[in-house]
Design a protein around this motif. Structure first.
Motif, PDB file in Angstrom:
ATOM      1  N   ALA B 176      35.774  16.662  -2.362  1.00  0.00           N
ATOM      2  CA  ALA B 176      34.597  16.992  -3.174  1.00  0.00           C
ATOM      3  C   ALA B 176      35.046  17.753  -4.399  1.00  0.00           C
ATOM      4  N   LYS B 177      34.337  17.542  -5.492  1.00  0.00           N
ATOM      5  CA  LYS B 177      34.704  18.288  -6.686  1.00  0.00           C
ATOM      6  C   LYS B 177      33.497  18.668  -7.511  1.00  0.00           C
ATOM      7  N   VAL B 178      33.668  19.707  -8.286  1.00  0.00           N
ATOM      8  CA  VAL B 178      32.618  20.157  -9.188  1.00  0.00           C
ATOM      9  C   VAL B 178      33.128  19.974 -10.611  1.00  0.00           C
ATOM     10  N   GLY B 179      32.292  19.373 -11.442  1.00  0.00           N
ATOM     11  CA  GLY B 179      32.602  19.251 -12.861  1.00  0.00           C
ATOM     12  C   GLY B 179      31.318  19.399 -13.626  1.00  0.00           C
ATOM     13  N   VAL B 180      31.406  19.298 -14.940  1.00  0.00           N
ATOM     14  CA  VAL B 180      30.185  19.530 -15.719  1.00  0.00           C
ATOM     15  C   VAL B 180      29.215  18.366 -15.671  1.00  0.00           C
ATOM     16  N   ARG B 181      29.675  17.210 -15.250  1.00  0.00           N
ATOM     17  CA  ARG B 181      28.755  16.093 -15.030  1.00  0.00           C
ATOM     18  C   ARG B 181      29.359  15.212 -13.950  1.00  0.00           C
ATOM     19  N   GLY B 244      33.331  28.785   4.418  1.00  0.00           N
ATOM     20  CA  GLY B 244      33.302  28.704   2.956  1.00  0.00           C
ATOM     21  C   GLY B 244      33.693  30.028   2.319  1.00  0.00           C
ATOM     22  N   ARG B 245      33.177  31.136   2.891  1.00  0.00           N
ATOM     23  CA  ARG B 245      33.480  32.455   2.338  1.00  0.00           C
ATOM     24  C   ARG B 245      34.978  32.752   2.442  1.00  0.00           C
ATOM     25  N   ARG B 246      35.558  32.395   3.588  1.00  0.00           N
ATOM     26  CA  ARG B 246      36.990  32.650   3.791  1.00  0.00           C
ATOM     27  C   ARG B 246      37.852  31.771   2.888  1.00  0.00           C
ATOM     28  N   VAL B 247      37.416  30.534   2.707  1.00  0.00           N
ATOM     29  CA  VAL B 247      38.150  29.637   1.793  1.00  0.00           C
ATOM     30  C   VAL B 247      38.137  30.223   0.379  1.00  0.00           C
ATOM     31  N   VAL B 270      31.418  26.852  -1.700  1.00  0.00           N
ATOM     32  CA  VAL B 270      30.324  25.910  -1.439  1.00  0.00           C
ATOM     33  C   VAL B 270      30.900  24.537  -1.054  1.00  0.00           C
ATOM     34  N   LEU B 271      31.939  24.105  -1.770  1.00  0.00           N
ATOM     35  CA  LEU B 271      32.536  22.796  -1.459  1.00  0.00           C
ATOM     36  C   LEU B 271      33.078  22.782  -0.029  1.00  0.00           C
ATOM     37  N   ALA B 272      33.761  23.873   0.358  1.00  0.00           N
ATOM     38  CA  ALA B 272      34.339  23.933   1.705  1.00  0.00           C
ATOM     39  C   ALA B 272      33.242  23.888   2.756  1.00  0.00           C
ATOM     40  N   GLN B 273      32.172  24.627   2.499  1.00  0.00           N
ATOM     41  CA  GLN B 273      31.047  24.648   3.443  1.00  0.00           C
ATOM     42  C   GLN B 273      30.428  23.255   3.574  1.00  0.00           C
ATOM     43  N   ARG B 274      30.263  22.583   2.433  1.00  0.00           N
ATOM     44  CA  ARG B 274      29.686  21.237   2.466  1.00  0.00           C
ATOM     45  C   ARG B 274      30.593  20.253   3.199  1.00  0.00           C
TER      46      ARG B 274
END
Lengths: 176, 282
Positions: B176-181, B244-247, B270-274
């Motif tokens: 999973a990744k986060v980007g601006v779009r 997620g918090r630990r990651v 958030v990504l780790a939790q998801r």
């Protein structure tokens, strides 16, 4: 044999023809060589970092950004530009009427459906859509969206482009 | 400047002996941006794209897969590679655009060694082995030893990255990744999670939140104590949140032109939790 190219001539295979590239710096991008050296200005240069897709050409059957191909490394590859999608009749003069009669079904659909506004992204999109429909004649909406996700259009909002793709799919289906 | 286009590895080593400082390129999607913007003007280039032996992959008898450094990302998105290495397929699908995925390769990702390279977190999560070859010898390096820092790796200048070997694991895996779009984006933060049921372990690797890809060993070993990875069919929200918090605590992000350290740290959590929630809800 390995080809080592200095600042001398190399030859590219473009639209079915051998095209020598003479007196060029060998680090030039394929986009630059097409436009500035070989009089093929169909592919457009905008971002020059592979983000906009306006320079899309086919290389060995894959749609690629010509701005990210070092031209001299493309020796031995079959390159097709937007100009090469049209099957030209060399006996006919290149008048506006003749060119209009030779455009592809995808190009015609872009015109008919209003998929062209400023036109800058259009050549890249035409190549991308030909590439998609050659591989997948009946794509889902998601497949169409993914296949042109590398082509940015700032005018149309894409709706008219999707309509153009859909129109080509339907016409080709009917004539099969 | 010279550009060599060898057709075999042997020819490539000849070229490399002749021009030892040459830049090696695969798809060209990194180097050409630098050239187009006048950031570099290479003296010599050796293009590896026509070396057929680098463009193949194979499933080995010991349940591993070897992928040549010249295999483009588009081949990892489909077919047997997608089936056996789903996290790599997901990562491949997020690389740039179809045009970039037709040109870009794992070898290029390894050569460039950007912490934002989408293939790299998968290789770290799978403990990939990187194959390097020179004219006279070859060596295998763990990916953890190969990547040294931001755009720095352990390749010697007389070596060519020929491929990587990764295990086929029994267990859910994803990227999973986060980007601006959504489309065509360089990641601001990314994560690959792979469950290894056989060894009762979970692996999570983070991209773009440190100078190298980061494996979260503490979070991994904590989770194993909370959850029976082989038999669990669901996961408590509180456990997923704590994971997620630990990651996030193990990330080492910085502020740069793409994002802030604070946002990146939050995002990888958030990504780790998801990812762990996806792993135990299907």
């Amino acid at each position: 044999m390995s080809e080592s190219i200095g600042n001398e001539m190399y030859t590219l295979r473009i639209n079915g023809q051998d095209r020598p590239v003479v007196d060029a710096w060998v680090g030039e991008s394929l986009l630059y060589v097409l436009r500035e050296r070989l009089e093929l200005p169909g592919a457009k240069g905008a971002c020059e970092q592979g983000e906009c897709g306006s320079c899309t050409v086919l290389m060995d059957g894959d749609a690629v950004c010509s701005c990210l191909v070092m031209a001299a490394t493309a020796v031995g590859a079959e390159i097709v530009t937007v100009e090469g999608l049209i099957e030209k009749d060399p006996s006919m003069a290149a008048t506006a009427e003749v060119i209009a009669s030779q455009i592809t079904d995808v190009q015609q659909a872009f015109i008919t459906e209003g998929g062209v506004q400023c036109g800058f992204c259009t050549p890249g999109l035409i190549v991308a859509v030909h590439h998609l429909l050659d591989k997948n004649p009946d794509p889902t909406e998601l497949q169409v969206k993914e296949s042109i996700s590398g082509n940015i259009c700032r005018c149309t909002g894409y709706g008219r482009i999707f309509a153009a793709v859909e129109a080509v799919v339907q016409v080709r289906k009917a004539s099969r | 400047m010279t550009v060599a286009v060898p057709l075999s590895l042997i020819e490539a080593f000849d070229e490399l002996a002749r021009t030892p400082d040459a830049r090696l390129i695969q798809g060209g999607t990194d180097l050409m941006v630098e050239i187009n913007f006048n950031h570099v003007k290479p003296v010599d280039v050796i293009a590896l794209r026509r070396i057929k032996e680098l463009r193949t992959w194979q499933v080995n008898s010991n349940n591993t897969i070897t992928i040549g450094s010249g295999v483009p990302y588009q081949e990892m998105e489909v077919g047997q590679l997608k089936e056996l290495l789903p996290a790599l397929a997901e990562a491949a699908r997020t690389v740039g655009s179809p045009q970039i995925r037709a040109a870009g390769t794992l070898g290029g990702n390894l050569g460039t060694c950007s912490p934002a390279g989408d293939g790299l977190p998968v290789l770290f999560a799978l403990d990939a082995i990187v194959h390097l070859q020179s004219l006279k010898s070859s060596r295998d390096l763990s990916i953890h030893e190969f990547m040294l820092g931001v755009k720095r790796n352990a390749r010697h200048t007389n070596e060519i990255i020929t491929g990587v070997t990764v295990p086929v694991l029994d267990g859910w895996q994803g990227y999973a990744k986060v980007g601006v779009r959504n489309a065509m984006v360089i990641s601001v933060a990314s994560a690959c999670l792979a469950v290894d049921k056989k060894n009762n372990s979970v692996r999570i690797a983070l991209g773009a939140v440190g100078p190298t890809i980061i494996r979260c060993r503490d979070a991994e070993s904590w989770l194993v104590q909370q959850l029976d990875l082989t038999s669990a069919t669901s996961i408590d929200t509180t456990i997923a949140q704590e994971f997620g918090r630990r990651v996030a605590l193990e990330s080492k992000p910085i502020d740069d032109h793409r994002s802030t350290a604070e946002y990146r740290r939050h995002a990888v959590g958030v990504l780790a939790q998801r990812l762990i929630t996806r792993a135990y809800t299907s």
